[in-house]
Design a protein around this motif. Structure first.
Motif, mmCIF file in Angstrom:
data_model
loop_
_atom_site.group_PDB
_atom_site.id
_atom_site.type_symbol
_atom_site.label_atom_id
_atom_site.label_comp_id
_atom_site.label_asym_id
_atom_site.label_seq_id
_atom_site.Cartn_x
_atom_site.Cartn_y
_atom_site.Cartn_z
ATOM 1 N N SER A 278 42.190 39.174 52.921
ATOM 2 C CA SER A 278 41.806 40.456 53.524
ATOM 3 C C SER A 278 40.500 40.963 52.931
ATOM 4 O O SER A 278 39.640 41.490 53.638
ATOM 5 C CB SER A 278 42.919 41.482 53.331
ATOM 6 O OG SER A 278 42.527 42.744 53.830
ATOM 7 N N VAL A 279 40.358 40.797 51.612
ATOM 8 C CA VAL A 279 39.152 41.292 50.953
ATOM 9 C C VAL A 279 37.931 40.491 51.387
ATOM 10 O O VAL A 279 36.902 41.048 51.779
ATOM 11 C CB VAL A 279 39.315 41.254 49.416
ATOM 12 C CG1 VAL A 279 37.987 41.564 48.731
ATOM 13 C CG2 VAL A 279 40.382 42.242 48.970
ATOM 14 N N TYR A 280 38.021 39.143 51.343
ATOM 15 C CA TYR A 280 36.799 38.397 51.657
ATOM 16 C C TYR A 280 36.528 38.291 53.144
ATOM 17 O O TYR A 280 35.367 38.274 53.572
ATOM 18 C CB TYR A 280 36.773 37.037 50.960
ATOM 19 C CG TYR A 280 37.752 35.977 51.386
ATOM 20 C CD1 TYR A 280 37.631 35.309 52.605
ATOM 21 C CD2 TYR A 280 38.766 35.583 50.520
ATOM 22 C CE1 TYR A 280 38.508 34.309 52.962
ATOM 23 C CE2 TYR A 280 39.653 34.568 50.855
ATOM 24 C CZ TYR A 280 39.525 33.934 52.089
ATOM 25 O OH TYR A 280 40.391 32.943 52.434
ATOM 26 N N HIS A 281 37.556 38.270 53.997
ATOM 27 C CA HIS A 281 37.295 38.243 55.437
ATOM 28 C C HIS A 281 36.645 39.543 55.907
ATOM 29 O O HIS A 281 35.808 39.531 56.820
ATOM 30 C CB HIS A 281 38.588 37.998 56.212
ATOM 31 C CG HIS A 281 38.994 36.560 56.281
ATOM 32 N ND1 HIS A 281 38.145 35.559 56.710
ATOM 33 C CD2 HIS A 281 40.176 35.943 55.983
ATOM 34 C CE1 HIS A 281 38.759 34.397 56.664
ATOM 35 N NE2 HIS A 281 39.994 34.598 56.223
ATOM 36 N N ARG A 282 37.059 40.653 55.309
ATOM 37 C CA ARG A 282 36.497 41.955 55.687
ATOM 38 C C ARG A 282 35.245 42.293 54.898
ATOM 39 O O ARG A 282 34.617 43.333 55.150
ATOM 40 C CB ARG A 282 37.553 43.053 55.496
ATOM 41 C CG ARG A 282 38.757 42.910 56.426
ATOM 42 C CD ARG A 282 39.907 43.802 55.968
ATOM 43 N NE ARG A 282 39.531 45.216 55.966
ATOM 44 C CZ ARG A 282 40.178 46.145 55.245
ATOM 45 N NH1 ARG A 282 41.185 45.799 54.468
ATOM 46 N NH2 ARG A 282 39.794 47.401 55.311
ATOM 47 N N GLY A 283 34.892 41.464 53.942
ATOM 48 C CA GLY A 283 33.678 41.705 53.172
ATOM 49 C C GLY A 283 33.747 42.956 52.321
ATOM 50 O O GLY A 283 32.727 43.639 52.128
ATOM 51 N N LEU A 284 34.936 43.268 51.800
ATOM 52 C CA LEU A 284 35.090 44.486 51.009
ATOM 53 C C LEU A 284 34.442 44.328 49.638
ATOM 54 O O LEU A 284 34.398 43.241 49.071
ATOM 55 C CB LEU A 284 36.572 44.812 50.835
ATOM 56 C CG LEU A 284 37.386 45.010 52.111
ATOM 57 C CD1 LEU A 284 38.820 45.397 51.776
ATOM 58 C CD2 LEU A 284 36.744 46.067 53.015
ATOM 59 N N ARG A 285 33.965 45.444 49.106
ATOM 60 C CA ARG A 285 33.399 45.481 47.756
ATOM 61 C C ARG A 285 34.320 46.303 46.872
ATOM 62 O O ARG A 285 34.522 47.498 47.118
ATOM 63 C CB ARG A 285 31.993 46.075 47.787
ATOM 64 C CG ARG A 285 30.986 45.244 48.556
ATOM 65 C CD ARG A 285 29.697 46.006 48.810
ATOM 66 N NE ARG A 285 29.080 46.438 47.558
ATOM 67 C CZ ARG A 285 28.065 47.290 47.501
ATOM 68 N NH1 ARG A 285 27.570 47.822 48.610
ATOM 69 N NH2 ARG A 285 27.552 47.626 46.332
ATOM 70 N N LEU A 286 34.898 45.676 45.858
ATOM 71 C CA LEU A 286 35.792 46.342 44.917
ATOM 72 C C LEU A 286 34.984 46.655 43.661
ATOM 73 O O LEU A 286 34.558 45.746 42.943
ATOM 74 C CB LEU A 286 36.988 45.454 44.590
ATOM 75 C CG LEU A 286 37.778 44.921 45.790
ATOM 76 C CD1 LEU A 286 38.970 44.104 45.315
ATOM 77 C CD2 LEU A 286 38.229 46.057 46.702
ATOM 78 N N LEU A 287 34.774 47.930 43.390
ATOM 79 C CA LEU A 287 33.819 48.366 42.379
ATOM 80 C C LEU A 287 34.499 49.211 41.305
ATOM 81 O O LEU A 287 35.103 50.241 41.606
ATOM 82 C CB LEU A 287 32.693 49.180 43.032
ATOM 83 C CG LEU A 287 31.957 48.503 44.182
ATOM 84 C CD1 LEU A 287 31.064 49.501 44.901
ATOM 85 C CD2 LEU A 287 31.141 47.333 43.663
ATOM 86 N N GLY A 288 34.388 48.784 40.070
ATOM 87 C CA GLY A 288 34.874 49.588 38.961
ATOM 88 C C GLY A 288 33.797 50.549 38.496
ATOM 89 O O GLY A 288 32.636 50.174 38.335
ATOM 90 N N SER A 289 34.198 51.804 38.298
ATOM 91 C CA SER A 289 33.257 52.830 37.834
ATOM 92 C C SER A 289 33.703 53.284 36.458
ATOM 93 O O SER A 289 34.678 54.027 36.322
ATOM 94 C CB SER A 289 33.220 54.008 38.812
ATOM 95 O OG SER A 289 32.304 54.988 38.381
ATOM 96 N N GLY A 290 33.015 52.817 35.422
ATOM 97 C CA GLY A 290 33.414 53.118 34.059
ATOM 98 C C GLY A 290 32.627 54.267 33.465
ATOM 99 O O GLY A 290 32.442 55.316 34.082
ATOM 100 N N ALA A 291 32.122 54.055 32.256
ATOM 101 C CA ALA A 291 31.443 55.116 31.525
ATOM 102 C C ALA A 291 30.134 55.501 32.209
ATOM 103 O O ALA A 291 29.384 54.644 32.678
ATOM 104 C CB ALA A 291 31.164 54.657 30.098
ATOM 105 N N TYR A 292 29.865 56.796 32.244
ATOM 106 C CA TYR A 292 28.624 57.282 32.825
ATOM 107 C C TYR A 292 27.465 57.078 31.850
ATOM 108 O O TYR A 292 27.654 56.989 30.631
ATOM 109 C CB TYR A 292 28.750 58.761 33.200
ATOM 110 C CG TYR A 292 29.081 59.685 32.045
ATOM 111 C CD1 TYR A 292 28.079 60.213 31.225
ATOM 112 C CD2 TYR A 292 30.398 60.052 31.778
ATOM 113 C CE1 TYR A 292 28.372 61.055 30.176
ATOM 114 C CE2 TYR A 292 30.710 60.900 30.739
ATOM 115 C CZ TYR A 292 29.695 61.403 29.931
ATOM 116 O OH TYR A 292 29.994 62.231 28.885
ATOM 117 N N ALA A 293 26.264 57.007 32.393
ATOM 118 C CA ALA A 293 25.071 56.868 31.575
ATOM 119 C C ALA A 293 24.599 58.232 31.088
ATOM 120 O O ALA A 293 24.855 59.261 31.725
ATOM 121 C CB ALA A 293 23.958 56.190 32.374
ATOM 122 N N ALA A 294 23.897 58.232 29.958
ATOM 123 C CA ALA A 294 23.402 59.487 29.387
ATOM 124 C C ALA A 294 22.513 60.225 30.368
ATOM 125 O O ALA A 294 22.586 61.460 30.502
ATOM 126 C CB ALA A 294 22.654 59.200 28.089
#
Length: 342
Positions: A278-294
């Motif tokens: 499902s992820v690769y056929h639909r071309g989904l982007r799974l993105l982790g958002s961690g620590a923010y930059a200063a």
């Protein structure tokens, strides 16, 4: 000074108001008289134990999101003066590693977090590096400023830096009445996006509506089909999800082909399953958002201070109001921040 000191792990009995020595500034530090400090879930989790941040030790003074006035400066400080109104960026890096050099101190191996693994704002005074003390303009109250650091920086990172939300995007925001989602809704609208707010009660959805959300959906019902209807059959461009396991599949189902799933929390569980096809056929982007930059902390403050955005306060407590303050922060009925006034 008076401070709320944690001396053990457990319930309310693990912390108590004590008299402790006033902090002294190092050469590059300032001492801030705390006007308000907002509660974070990390405070509750680390009180229960075990400590979640490397370097955590007892006794400990929690409180990450701090605003107040400078009352003393170190000998080498020229950027701040006694009397300045400031809000504190709680992340402290080593200053010499590659991450710190790139302005990404949240990933520093020697990361210190004010109120997380060093003394924080549940006290009358706190000492912090001067370069983490950002000026607060007179038209912004110190209560507002104290509500900003952790949730608004987290939302800024997830919405703009990782999610790349822009004009015309459809953005689904899970847990829409949480503090970080209250920020994310407004930041997405600021970018020109259409926002779908998902929450567990009508009361919480009413808060999201007041912040500008365009479509309101209850999280206890299917949401993928209403999102597709709202977008002319396409689905959402971005989902912002810090809930975790409980909303994982519904969030994925909302996305259009090529959509972006931004993950920045796991409050309902850390383990999920997914269909790779499902992820690769639909071309989904799974993105982790961690620590923010200063730099993002400063950009977030600049945006808020320019007007048009607002915080939501749920309650105010004193240091002695331990049971009420921690109880409110652990309540799913909570909408907005709990402010502690030392």
């Amino acid at each position: 000074m008076r401070a709320l000191v944690q001396t053990a792990f457990g319930g309310p009995e693990a912390v108590a108001v004590q008299r402790v020595p006033d902090p002294e500034p190092g050469p590059r530090d300032v001492v801030v008289e705390v006007a308000a400090c907002a509660l974070n879930r990390l405070d509750l989790l680390q009180r229960r134990g075990p400590g979640m941040l490397p370097g955590f030790s007892l006794p400990h003074i929690a409180g990450m999101d701090i605003a107040g006035r400078v009352v003393a400066t170190g000998a080498a400080v020229t950027s701040r003066s006694v009397g300045d109104r400031v809000v504190i960026d709680p992340t402290v890096g080593c200053g010499s590693c590659s991450y710190c050099a790139a302005g990404d101190r949240g990933h520093c191996a020697a990361l210190r977090v004010i109120g997380g693994n060093t003394p924080g704002g549940y006290a009358e005074f706190v000492a912090v590096p001067a370069d983490l003390a950002h000026p607060v303009p007179e038209h912004v109250t110190l209560d507002e400023a104290a509500a900003l650091p952790t949730p608004w920086s987290t939302a800024w990172q997830a919405t703009y830096r990782v999610g790349e939300v822009g004009a015309g995007d459809c953005v689904v925001v899970q847990a829409a009445a949480s503090s970080v989602s209250i920020a994310a809704i407004q930041l997405a609208k600021r970018a020109g996006a259409r926002v779908v707010a998902v929450a567990s009660t009508d009361e919480k959805l009413a808060v999201a509506a007041g912040l500008g959300a365009d479509l309101l959906l209850r999280g206890d019902a299917p949401i993928a089909e209403p999102v597709r209807d709202f977008t002319g059959g396409h689905g959402a461009d971005v989902v912002l999800d810090h809930v975790g396991a409980a909303t994982w599949q519904r969030s994925l189902d909302c996305l259009r082909v090529g959509g972006r799933m931004v993950m920045f929390g796991n409050t309902t569980g850390d383990e999920v399953s997914l269909s790779l096809a499902s992820v690769y056929h639909r071309g989904l982007r799974l993105l982790g958002s961690g620590a923010y930059a200063a730099n993002d902390f400063g950009l977030m403050l600049q945006a808020y201070f320019s007007g048009g955005l607002r915080t939501v306060t749920a309650a105010e407590c004193g240091l002695e109001d331990l049971h009420a303050s921690f109880g409110l922060d652990n309540s799913r009925a909570l909408v907005g921040r709990v402010l502690v006034r030392p």
